[in-house]
Write a protein that holds these residues in place. Structure first.
Motif, PDB file in Angstrom:
ATOM      1  N   LYS A   1       0.768  -1.064   0.173  1.00 51.61           N
ATOM      2  CA  LYS A   1       0.074   0.011  -0.104  1.00 51.61           C
ATOM      3  C   LYS A   1       0.977   1.275  -0.052  1.00 51.61           C
ATOM      4  O   LYS A   1       0.427   2.224  -0.614  1.00 51.61           O
ATOM      5  CB  LYS A   1      -0.895   0.087   1.343  1.00 51.61           C
ATOM      6  N   ALA A   2       1.804   1.174   0.638  1.00 47.83           N
ATOM      7  CA  ALA A   2       2.761   2.311   0.679  1.00 47.83           C
ATOM      8  C   ALA A   2       3.893   2.591  -0.226  1.00 47.83           C
ATOM      9  O   ALA A   2       4.665   3.451  -0.277  1.00 47.83           O
ATOM     10  CB  ALA A   2       3.567   2.421   2.349  1.00 47.83           C
ATOM     11  N   ALA A   3       4.002   1.362  -1.101  1.00 51.93           N
ATOM     12  CA  ALA A   3       5.044   1.597  -1.937  1.00 51.93           C
ATOM     13  C   ALA A   3       5.083   2.406  -3.103  1.00 51.93           C
ATOM     14  O   ALA A   3       5.903   2.766  -3.839  1.00 51.93           O
ATOM     15  CB  ALA A   3       5.070  -0.007  -2.725  1.00 51.93           C
ATOM     16  N   ALA A   4       3.894   2.930  -3.689  1.00 48.69           N
ATOM     17  CA  ALA A   4       3.570   3.777  -4.522  1.00 48.69           C
ATOM     18  C   ALA A   4       4.276   5.167  -4.659  1.00 48.69           C
ATOM     19  O   ALA A   4       4.838   5.675  -5.344  1.00 48.69           O
ATOM     20  CB  ALA A   4       2.143   3.734  -4.874  1.00 48.69           C
ATOM     21  N   GLY A   5       4.664   5.474  -3.178  1.00 45.13           N
ATOM     22  CA  GLY A   5       5.224   6.727  -3.015  1.00 45.13           C
ATOM     23  C   GLY A   5       6.697   6.731  -3.033  1.00 45.13           C
ATOM     24  O   GLY A   5       7.430   7.982  -2.809  1.00 45.13           O
ATOM     25  N   ARG A   6       7.065   5.420  -3.253  1.00 43.40           N
ATOM     26  CA  ARG A   6       8.735   5.458  -3.332  1.00 43.40           C
ATOM     27  C   ARG A   6       9.326   4.854  -4.628  1.00 43.40           C
ATOM     28  O   ARG A   6       8.465   4.107  -5.288  1.00 43.40           O
ATOM     29  CB  ARG A   6       9.107   4.200  -2.166  1.00 43.40           C
ATOM     30  N   PRO A   7      10.369   5.209  -5.030  1.00 43.92           N
ATOM     31  CA  PRO A   7      10.922   4.632  -6.311  1.00 43.92           C
ATOM     32  C   PRO A   7      11.031   3.100  -6.485  1.00 43.92           C
ATOM     33  O   PRO A   7      11.257   2.373  -5.208  1.00 43.92           O
ATOM     34  CB  PRO A   7      12.441   5.676  -6.280  1.00 43.92           C
ATOM     35  N   LYS A   8      11.036   2.520  -7.508  1.00 45.30           N
ATOM     36  CA  LYS A   8      10.998   1.487  -7.776  1.00 45.30           C
ATOM     37  C   LYS A   8      12.643   0.899  -7.694  1.00 45.30           C
ATOM     38  O   LYS A   8      13.487   1.571  -8.167  1.00 45.30           O
ATOM     39  CB  LYS A   8      10.445   0.955  -9.135  1.00 45.30           C
ATOM     40  N   PRO A   9      12.634  -0.255  -7.314  1.00 42.24           N
ATOM     41  CA  PRO A   9      14.111  -0.670  -7.221  1.00 42.24           C
ATOM     42  C   PRO A   9      14.659  -1.055  -8.739  1.00 42.24           C
ATOM     43  O   PRO A   9      13.964  -1.263  -9.621  1.00 42.24           O
ATOM     44  CB  PRO A   9      14.205  -2.061  -6.436  1.00 42.24           C
ATOM     45  N   TYR A  10      16.045  -1.193  -8.805  1.00 37.63           N
ATOM     46  CA  TYR A  10      16.706  -1.251 -10.140  1.00 37.63           C
ATOM     47  C   TYR A  10      16.787  -3.007 -10.312  1.00 37.63           C
ATOM     48  O   TYR A  10      17.109  -3.618  -9.198  1.00 37.63           O
ATOM     49  CB  TYR A  10      18.031  -0.879 -10.073  1.00 37.63           C
ATOM     50  N   LEU A  11      16.274  -3.265 -11.520  1.00 36.35           N
ATOM     51  CA  LEU A  11      16.258  -4.665 -11.843  1.00 36.35           C
ATOM     52  C   LEU A  11      17.329  -5.006 -12.836  1.00 36.35           C
ATOM     53  O   LEU A  11      17.404  -4.110 -13.676  1.00 36.35           O
ATOM     54  CB  LEU A  11      14.908  -5.034 -12.368  1.00 36.35           C
ATOM     55  N   TYR A  12      18.140  -6.173 -12.564  1.00 34.16           N
ATOM     56  CA  TYR A  12      19.204  -6.382 -13.468  1.00 34.16           C
ATOM     57  C   TYR A  12      18.678  -7.315 -14.433  1.00 34.16           C
ATOM     58  O   TYR A  12      17.665  -8.049 -14.464  1.00 34.16           O
ATOM     59  CB  TYR A  12      20.195  -7.215 -12.516  1.00 34.16           C
ATOM     60  N   LYS A  13      19.493  -7.521 -15.547  1.00 31.32           N
ATOM     61  CA  LYS A  13      19.260  -8.221 -16.727  1.00 31.32           C
ATOM     62  C   LYS A  13      18.951  -9.665 -16.390  1.00 31.32           C
ATOM     63  O   LYS A  13      18.096 -10.275 -16.989  1.00 31.32           O
ATOM     64  CB  LYS A  13      20.169  -8.099 -18.007  1.00 31.32           C
ATOM     65  N   ASN A  14      19.779 -10.146 -15.506  1.00 32.63           N
ATOM     66  CA  ASN A  14      19.514 -11.735 -15.038  1.00 32.63           C
ATOM     67  C   ASN A  14      18.721 -11.761 -13.881  1.00 32.63           C
ATOM     68  O   ASN A  14      18.791 -12.938 -13.447  1.00 32.63           O
ATOM     69  CB  ASN A  14      21.000 -12.196 -14.780  1.00 32.63           C
ATOM     70  N   ASP A  15      17.984 -10.797 -13.600  1.00 31.35           N
ATOM     71  CA  ASP A  15      16.845 -11.273 -12.418  1.00 31.35           C
ATOM     72  C   ASP A  15      15.954 -12.106 -13.066  1.00 31.35           C
ATOM     73  O   ASP A  15      15.466 -12.441 -14.093  1.00 31.35           O
ATOM     74  CB  ASP A  15      16.152  -9.903 -12.132  1.00 31.35           C
ATOM     75  N   HIS A  16      15.336 -13.167 -11.987  1.00 32.86           N
ATOM     76  CA  HIS A  16      14.467 -13.866 -12.315  1.00 32.86           C
ATOM     77  C   HIS A  16      12.891 -13.306 -11.892  1.00 32.86           C
ATOM     78  O   HIS A  16      12.661 -12.950 -10.750  1.00 32.86           O
ATOM     79  CB  HIS A  16      14.411 -15.136 -11.345  1.00 32.86           C
ATOM     80  N   THR A  17      12.274 -12.787 -13.145  1.00 31.41           N
ATOM     81  CA  THR A  17      10.731 -12.210 -12.896  1.00 31.41           C
ATOM     82  C   THR A  17       9.735 -13.172 -13.174  1.00 31.41           C
ATOM     83  O   THR A  17       9.692 -14.124 -14.022  1.00 31.41           O
ATOM     84  CB  THR A  17      10.789 -11.208 -13.796  1.00 31.41           C
ATOM     85  N   TYR A  18       8.837 -13.449 -12.089  1.00 27.41           N
ATOM     86  CA  TYR A  18       7.791 -14.334 -12.236  1.00 27.41           C
ATOM     87  C   TYR A  18       6.675 -14.029 -13.513  1.00 27.41           C
ATOM     88  O   TYR A  18       6.563 -12.925 -13.763  1.00 27.41           O
ATOM     89  CB  TYR A  18       6.850 -14.295 -10.823  1.00 27.41           C
ATOM     90  N   PRO A  19       6.406 -15.123 -14.316  1.00 28.65           N
ATOM     91  CA  PRO A  19       5.758 -14.754 -15.670  1.00 28.65           C
ATOM     92  C   PRO A  19       4.176 -14.774 -15.331  1.00 28.65           C
ATOM     93  O   PRO A  19       3.423 -15.473 -15.637  1.00 28.65           O
ATOM     94  CB  PRO A  19       5.967 -16.077 -16.461  1.00 28.65           C
ATOM     95  N   GLY A  20       3.997 -13.394 -14.620  1.00 29.94           N
ATOM     96  CA  GLY A  20       2.601 -13.000 -14.284  1.00 29.94           C
ATOM     97  C   GLY A  20       2.236 -11.857 -15.300  1.00 29.94           C
ATOM     98  O   GLY A  20       2.230 -12.279 -16.680  1.00 29.94           O
ATOM     99  N   SER A  21       1.761 -10.842 -14.932  1.00 28.64           N
ATOM    100  CA  SER A  21       0.948  -9.670 -15.601  1.00 28.64           C
ATOM    101  C   SER A  21       2.290  -8.851 -16.338  1.00 28.64           C
ATOM    102  O   SER A  21       3.419  -9.176 -15.523  1.00 28.64           O
ATOM    103  CB  SER A  21       0.146  -8.931 -14.822  1.00 28.64           C
ATOM    104  N   ASN A  22       2.143  -8.556 -17.252  1.00 30.09           N
ATOM    105  CA  ASN A  22       3.155  -7.817 -17.945  1.00 30.09           C
ATOM    106  C   ASN A  22       3.025  -6.266 -17.781  1.00 30.09           C
ATOM    107  O   ASN A  22       3.740  -5.445 -18.205  1.00 30.09           O
ATOM    108  CB  ASN A  22       2.966  -7.833 -19.477  1.00 30.09           C
ATOM    109  N   LYS A  23       2.185  -5.714 -16.601  1.00 30.85           N
ATOM    110  CA  LYS A  23       2.021  -4.654 -16.274  1.00 30.85           C
ATOM    111  C   LYS A  23       3.351  -3.817 -15.761  1.00 30.85           C
ATOM    112  O   LYS A  23       4.136  -4.476 -15.155  1.00 30.85           O
ATOM    113  CB  LYS A  23       0.855  -4.223 -15.012  1.00 30.85           C
ATOM    114  N   THR A  24       3.345  -2.608 -15.848  1.00 33.57           N
ATOM    115  CA  THR A  24       4.564  -1.969 -15.655  1.00 33.57           C
ATOM    116  C   THR A  24       4.462  -1.026 -14.302  1.00 33.57           C
ATOM    117  O   THR A  24       5.166  -0.421 -13.744  1.00 33.57           O
ATOM    118  CB  THR A  24       5.366  -0.901 -16.572  1.00 33.57           C
ATOM    119  N   ASP A  25       3.099  -0.805 -14.193  1.00 35.72           N
ATOM    120  CA  ASP A  25       2.659   0.237 -13.220  1.00 35.72           C
ATOM    121  C   ASP A  25       2.429  -0.217 -11.959  1.00 35.72           C
ATOM    122  O   ASP A  25       1.348   0.256 -11.055  1.00 35.72           O
ATOM    123  CB  ASP A  25       1.324   1.194 -13.378  1.00 35.72           C
TER     124      ASP A  25
END
Length: 1469
Positions: free
Chosen positions: A106-130
């Protein structure tokens, strides 16, 4: 395991993660071996048997340990909350509990997103960026991971967050891992000058299990088996083994005539052995050659074998340029250079090839046919396609080859090979460089571009310039209503009256200012003023006589497929929009000319471009030249369907349950079985089609019909192309919306190929569609020539739509098409996805066929035809196979070809690699002996081991083996040996434990085992940096490397040589920045490649997560368009401010640099240090090259520093891969003395004094530091001339040196002072490296590298000759001058060859006192420490800020006691 599986796709990574999410519970009740096998079994659900074997090999190599360690380091940078075995990070906020996730989100929206690296493992769920990003740090398989994973995966599937997983172990074990993948050499040292320390060392506690050496065979006896069978004869068997070892190791020198045939004799010995033992025998002979040489002299070489090898060598030389003695390795035709590749990169190659091999195997291509297809030279996708510029629509304003203004230039293409100064553009009367500008005359950008072309023309740049003017093509337009048409007609008029170049260069553009556009008024005014008598109506009017070919330019432009105007082609290659900026274009064109010159030089040198050839024809006949540009077709980012699955049941009801590979297989089978492919009437005799195109779309829509119509038109003109159709209806398939497709299908099922093709062609035309809509029956659209109407109508009326539903699913799930969307698939390559209005023309289909054929299809077809028509036994490309190992049948196998001389370093490396390779995968091995004849010296002078294992090893109690080590067994006692580590390029290793002198190992003086432990201290980050504004390296620019919590951990300087820089690092995420100060003030980072951050990001983020070399490219630009000249560079590299100077004076430290290797020279080094300290009151800081210091020296130096009051720092630099490598350790050390002075030390060090380790100082070196060098960057002492009896040994007085030096003196390198500010300012280091690179290719040059190089460069880099008293050496200086000597050097005496220890005590009385004082200190230290080893506590350079991180040693792996003459090495991380 997860990282290995993850390389095959993100989906597989998460599937495996789900499978093992609580697997660690089995750790408690199972043995380590059982747990290992359980994990492999789980991995086997997602891997083939071949891939499981490769996984075992990867785990043995610890290949993915850096990836796990990198995640661990990133976690430590968070930092992790205390007491958490797993935690989440949500935009910087952490929690160890799943209960807090909702609140943190709930409180995350007000803080900057973390940096993601090229080799990070991202769960194949939604493709939303927001949505918020949640990073889970956890150990896969633990209960804590499972609970987090369940919550996060569910939310990710709902689309409420982005779930990222990084490995994290809360309490990692302190013990280190033993690594493999490196080589160890024991080289035999020359004993001409005795350089061994006589100090006795305490024997190592490290011993070797008796079983480790008893298991080996000695002269046919396997002592492990004998001792088990006869335990009562243990002592007698040990004595027999010792006797056999000593009798085997015959090291007596061989006669010259015995040397000549050794290589052939080794080959004969290897080939006479059973084939499965041949590799082990080659390994034994090459790796233990010094002790095996005499036994080889008794081997007879058969004339037949010698002749066979010589025939092979002749063929090898003619075909692939391999000469006798060369070693080459090929895996499936890929060249593996063992000087570049290591086991980690070879593993990657094996993995990549496994996908190809298994794909071919699944397609039924096996055995010999597989090898034939793999050897095909498939062209890679080109990223610089060119358009054919031999088109009549191009108006050339000049011709270099025929215009009179260039008549004085030479015409021969050989002129390209003539030497010129760098940057000079050669003026040769050939059309090497061609610029074509596509312009709309009324665009404002055209004004500047035409003026730039005029500039090139007037300055006689060897550039042929052409224009394509794209103007209005309507017939009714005239020059009075359209400025573009008026411009074109006026241009033709002037060209007729004068010539074309005059027409452009005297053009009215001179009357148009930059930023304005051409108008009709400008044209008419120009015509009246310049040509007052001309009839404007006749020139510009509707009936103009000068309108010829006006439409040609627009038509050429349209057919070319090029982008928005204006644009330019250089030798046919389009420039990108950024390069079209008129301010940049001049630089771009000149740079293209320089780059293209290299390609032309290569073509001339290789005989591909000769005097009689037309240069433009040569250019336009290259494989990258195409008739049309289409970025979709020409893109290098290509996606292919996977055809390797085996199709099963084609039941349409089961289709939706298949995965994408099986859906593809089922669709292909359907198309093949029901012949839903139309083929031209003209085909290959054997029916083999090189290109098959599938058209996917809704054929009841106009866009779908038009796409298919264009494909069929292309097919009609192109024999051998097959066209298939896949329906993708917009709505749910039903009879009313699939009528046209069912008619296509019915015709293909019931009619002959030619008839069906003609019918479908008629059917997809718009007039046919309109007739159908008006109520015309389908059968009324028949073609009259041979169509079976009854069969067609029956099939059409009874055809169900179920199969269309399967095709729609295929389009949606595999091709990723929306309903009704179109795509083209060419030989499995997916092109699309087309928008509704997007057109794919007949010309595009022509281009697609050309690209498909040129990349692979033509070669594959030819090979398939050959395989089908004339099946014949496969033979290797060489005449005879000396050794052939057959693969296991009916399995995927790798085709391995090895060419090797068995007595070379390549054989030492290659034999263990091939042995392990054959254990990991199924191989067909062909090995060709490539022996050298008439050897005149020993081909190998070292013992060698390559540490590599095919799988993780376990002990008898099912625990993991401590790890691989290099064991040297059966070594002779007599030779003096030096140990060298041969590691992958990116490794920086150091010895961390061994009481023995690893530089001087003499087994006669050792009782027990000589053991050494090395540590992988750092992974190397390398890079190249260039200034975009000048194209040159920004010499002296400084970079820093650090982490977010500690941004300045290491720093370095950019060399002028290739803009090279290197930094030490470890697995993790690093930030590269310009150093604060001058570097940051003057420069800014603009672009970077090979990094993990966006190319234009200011902070360069680099993730080190493997043992592979990491090489990045950084492009910088000077701020405010500053011109970076030498003066400015000087301010970067050492100018400094007045405040800095004042601080330096206040510090007033004497910086002394020295190198040493081996206990004797370290003993001398300690004495030298003490003599320096006793003769100065100035604070002293010693700088030592860390690379070759022994563990004992690094342990004791902190105690010396505390006792005698000095500072010290260990500096370290990895020999750059591009700089010619030395192989002998002594020459490497000499190289470090002179080649890297500009980058070894921090920029704050202004002056450094190098003092040889075997020197004794008798004066204050502050006097030398403050000596005026009179503008020279360094000062050396000349060799003495006063000892007359040595005159015959003064090599510098005759021959090359006498003529080269002239009146100058030859200087000795035992003592020199360097003004580092001046040294860097004049780029002395870069000059020395450049000269070294040129001279070192000749093995006979630079025999005394550290001394010969500066003397050779004396004319380019001046040497200040120091007063003679600064260096006295008994060998060259008489006794009278010794009284005034300020330093005494213990030079080798070529006449007496007196040992150094003896000479030291005799020549320098105080030497013995210094030696005793240091011995007493070391004795006290040893007594205080007891037997506990102590790690060094120095700061370690390049240039690390803060103290060195202390890490525990590798555990002692060996217990028990057994006297054996062997050496053992291990390396750990």
């Amino acid at each position: 395991c997860s990282e290995f599986i993850g390389e095959d796709g993100n989906d597989k990574f998460w599937q495996f993660t789900d499978t093992v999410k609580e697997l660690t519970v089995y750790k408690q009740g199972e043995s380590v071996r059982s747990y290992y096998n359980l994990v492999l079994k789980k991995a086997g659900q997602f891997l083939t048997d071949l891939q499981v074997n490769l996984l075992r090999f990867a785990l043995s190599l610890r290949s993915y340990s850096p990836a796990v360690h990198a995640s661990q380091q990133i976690a430590s940078d968070e930092p992790p909350p205390e007491g958490c075995s797993a935690f989440v990070s949500i935009h910087g906020q952490h929690s160890c509990s799943t209960k807090d996730i909702k609140k943190l989100l709930k409180a995350a929206a007000g803080r900057p997103k973390p940096y993601l690296y090229k080799n990070d493992h991202t769960y194949p769920g939604s493709n939303k960026t927001d949505v918020p990003v949640v990073i889970l740090y956890a150990e896969i398989g633990t209960k804590k991971f499972s609970s987090f994973h369940k919550v996060l995966s569910e939310k990710a599937e709902e689309g409420t967050l982005l779930y990222v997983l990084r490995h994290y172990v809360a309490d990692p074990k302190p013990q280190k891992m033993l690594l493999s993948g490196y080589g160890v050499e024991l080289a035999i040292k020359s004993t001409e000058y005795k350089a061994v320390d006589d100090t006795k060392v305490k024997d190592s506690n490290t011993t070797l299990n008796a079983e480790d050496d008893d298991g080996d065979e000695v002269q046919g006896f396997i002592f492990g088996t004998l001792k088990k069978s006869h335990p009562e004869f243990q002592e007698e068997l040990a004595e027999l083994r010792k006797h056999l070892l000593e009798s085997t190791n015959d090291m007596a020198p061989l006669k010259v005539w015995e040397l000549q045939d050794l290589s052939f004799q080794a080959a004969a010995r290897i080939t006479s052995a059973p084939k499965f033992d041949a590799l082990k025998l080659m390994q034994d002979l090459s790796q233990n050659f010094p002790s095996k040489a005499r036994s080889l002299t008794r081997v007879a070489v058969k004339q037949e074998m010698r002749k066979e090898i010589e025939e092979n060598q002749k063929h090898l030389s003619e075909t692939i340029g391999v000469h006798p003695g060369d070693g080459e390795l090929f895996i499936n035709g890929l060249h593996i250079d063992l000087d570049v590749h290591n086991p980690f990169s070879i593993l990657d190659i094996l993995r990549g090839e496994a996908r190809v091999l298994e794909g071919l195997h699944n397609l039924g291509i096996k055995g010999e046919h597989q090898g034939k297809l793999l050897k095909l030279p498939v062209n890679p996708a080109d990223d610089s396609y060119a358009l054919d510029i031999r088109h009549p629509a191009i108006m050339w304003i000049n011709d270099i080859e025929s215009d009179p203004m260039y008549r004085s230039w030479p015409t021969g293409v050989q002129e390209l090979l003539r030497a010129t100064f760098p940057g000079v553009i050669r003026q040769i009367r050939r059309n090497f460089y061609n610029l074509v500008l596509f312009l709309d005359p009324v665009q404002e950008e055209s004004v500047e571009l035409v003026k730039l072309a005029e500039l090139f023309y007037k300055h006689k740049i060897p550039l042929r310039i052409g224009f394509v003017f794209v103007v209005n093509t309507k017939d009714e337009m005239d020059g009075f209503s359209d400025a573009g048409v008026g411009f074109y007609r006026l241009l033709n008029y002037i060209a007729d009256e004068y010539d074309l170049s005059q027409a452009l260069l005297s053009m009215l553009y001179n009357k148009v200012d930059v930023g304005e556009t051409l108008t009709v008024d400008t044209i008419t005014d120009y015509l009246k003023r310049k040509f007052p008598k001309a009839d404007a109506e006749r020139i510009l009017g509707v009936e103009s006589e000068y309108d010829d070919k006006r439409k040609d330019g627009a038509l050429f432009y349209k057919k070319s497929g090029l982008g928005a105007l204006p644009l330019a082609l250089f030798n046919g290659i389009p420039l990108n929009p950024e390069e079209m900026d008129p301010e940049e274009l001049e630089t771009v064109i000149l740079q293209r000319i320089m780059d293209t010159t290299n390609a032309f030089q290569r073509a001339v040198f290789m005989g591909q471009l000769t005097e009689g050839m037309d240069v433009v024809d040569h250019l336009m006949e290259q494989p990258n030249v195409v008739p049309r540009m289409n970025s979709l077709i020409l893109s290098t980012d290509r996606k292919y369907l996977d055809f390797t699955a085996t199709p099963g049941n084609m039941d349409t009801t089961m289709f939706s349950y298949l995965d994408s590979r099986d859906k593809t297989a089922a669709t292909v089978l359907t198309l093949i079985c029901y012949s839903v492919c139309m083929q031209s009437s003209v085909s290959d005799a054997d029916g083999v089609s090189a290109v098959t195109m599938w058209i996917a779309g809704d054929f009841d829509k106009v866009s779908g019909r038009k796409l298919l119509l264009n494909a069929l038109k292309h097919q009609k003109a192109s024999p051998g192309v097959r066209v298939g159709v896949i329906d993708n209806p917009t709505g749910k398939p039903a009879e009313d919306n699939t009528m046209l497709y069912r008619a296509i299908w019915a015709s293909l099922l019931t009619q002959k190929s030619k008839v069906a093709a003609e019918f479908v062609l008629k059917l997809v035309k718009e007039e046919s569609s309109q007739l159908l809509q008006q109520g015309t029956k389908m059968k009324e659209l028949r073609v009259n020539d041979g169509m079976d109407e009854d069969a067609f109508e029956k099939k059409f009326n009874t055809l169900e739509v179920d199969f269309i539903r399967s095709q729609q699913l295929f389009c949606r799930n595999v091709l990723k098409l929306s309903p009704g969307q179109r795509a083209v698939i060419s030989n499995g390559r997916i092109l699309g996805l087309f928008d509704e209005q997007e057109e794919f023309t007949v010309e595009d289909f022509h281009l697609l066929e050309k690209i498909t054929l040129s990349s692979s299809a033509e070669k594959v077809r030819a090979k398939v035809q050959q395989m089908g028509i004339k099946p014949k036994q496969y033979v290797c490309i060489f005449l005879h196979c000396v050794l052939h190992l057959s693969p296991r049948e009916n399995e995927v196998f790798y085709d391995v070809v090895a060419i090797v001389d068995p007595l070379t370093r390549q054989a030492q490396k290659m034999s263990p690699l091939l042995i392990v390779l054959s254990q990991v995968v199924n191989v067909r091995l062909q090995m060709f002996m490539n022996c050298r004849a008439k050897l005149s010296e020993m081909p190998l002078k070292s013992f060698y081991r390559f540490v590599l294992e095919p799988d993780v090893k376990f002990l008898a109690n099912d625990t993991v083996s401590p790890g691989p080590v290099a064991r040297f067994m059966e070594l002779p006692e007599s030779p003096l040996l030096t140990l060298n580590m041969i590691t992958p390029e990116s490794w920086m290793v150091q010895a961390v434990r061994s009481p023995y002198d690893l530089d001087n190992i003499h087994l006669q003086e050792v009782s027990g085992l000589v053991a050494a432990e090395y540590e992988l201290e750092h992974l190397l980050l390398e890079g190249h940096c260039f200034d975009l504004s000048t194209g040159q390296p920004p010499r002296g620019l400084q970079f820093t490397l650090g982490m977010s919590q500690n941004p300045l951990m290491y720093d370095t300087i950019v060399m002028a040589n290739l803009g090279y820089f290197q930094l030490k690092a470890n697995p993790g995420a690093w930030i590269l920045r310009l150093r604060k100060g001058r570097s940051e003030d003057i420069y800014q980072i603009l672009m970077h490649d090979g990094t993990d951050s966006p190319a234009d990001a200011g902070d360069v983020i680099i993730v080190l997560n493997s043992f592979h070399s990491k090489i990045i490219k950084v492009r910088v630009s000077s701020k405010h368009n500053l011109l970076v000249c030498y003066g400015l560079l000087y301010s970067i590299t050492g100018g400094g401010s007045k405040k800095d100077d004042a601080e330096k004076k206040k510090e007033d430290v004497l910086n002394i640099f020295s190198v040493a290797s081996g206990h004797l020279y370290e003993r001398f080094l300690r004495i030298m240090m003490l003599s320096v300290l006793r003769h100065t009151k100035t604070p002293v800081k010693f700088w030592f090259l860390k690379n070759y210091l022994s563990p004992s020296f690094k342990e004791t130096i902190p105690h010396m520093a505390a006792e005698f009051g000095f500072q010290y720092e260990l500096v370290q630099y990895k020999w750059p891969r591009w700089l010619h490598q030395q192989t002998e350790k002594q020459r490497i050390i000499w190289g470090y003395k002179i080649l890297f002075l500009d980058v070894l030390f921090p920029l704050a060090v202004d002056k450094i004094i190098f003092v040889d380790a075997d020197q004794i100082v008798r004066a204050d070196l502050k006097e030398l530091r403050d000596l005026d060098l009179e503008g020279a960057p360094y000062g050396y002492t000349p060799f003495c001339d006063s000892r007359r009896e040595m005159e015959g040994y003064r090599f510098w007085k005759t021959g090359y040196w006498a003529s080269h030096l002239g009146h100058r003196k030859y200087h000795i390198s035992a003592l020199f002072v360097v003004d580092l500010k001046k040294f860097r300012k004049i780029a002395a280091g870069d000059r020395l490296r450049g000269q070294y690179q040129a001279l070192s290719q000749d093995p006979n040059s630079l025999s005394n590298l550290d001394q010969d190089l500066p003397n050779n460069m004396i004319h380019q880099v001046a040497i200040k000759s120091l007063p003679q008293e600064w260096l006295w050496c008994e060998t060259w200086c008489d006794d009278n001058s010794k009284v005034t000597a300020k330093t005494i050097d213990l030079c080798n005496n070529p006449k007496t060859k007196e040992p150094k220890l003896t000479a030291a005590a005799r020549i320098v009385p105080e030497w013995v006192e210094y030696d005793n004082e240091i011995k007493q200190l070391l004795r006290r230290v040893q007594e205080q420490q007891g037997t506990a080893p102590q790690r060094p506590t120095s700061s370690s350079s390049q240039h690390k800020k803060g103290s060195e991180r202390k890490t525990p040693l590798c555990p002692d792996l060996y217990q028990g006691s057994h006297r054996v003459l062997k050496s053992l090495v291990q390396i750990c991380i």
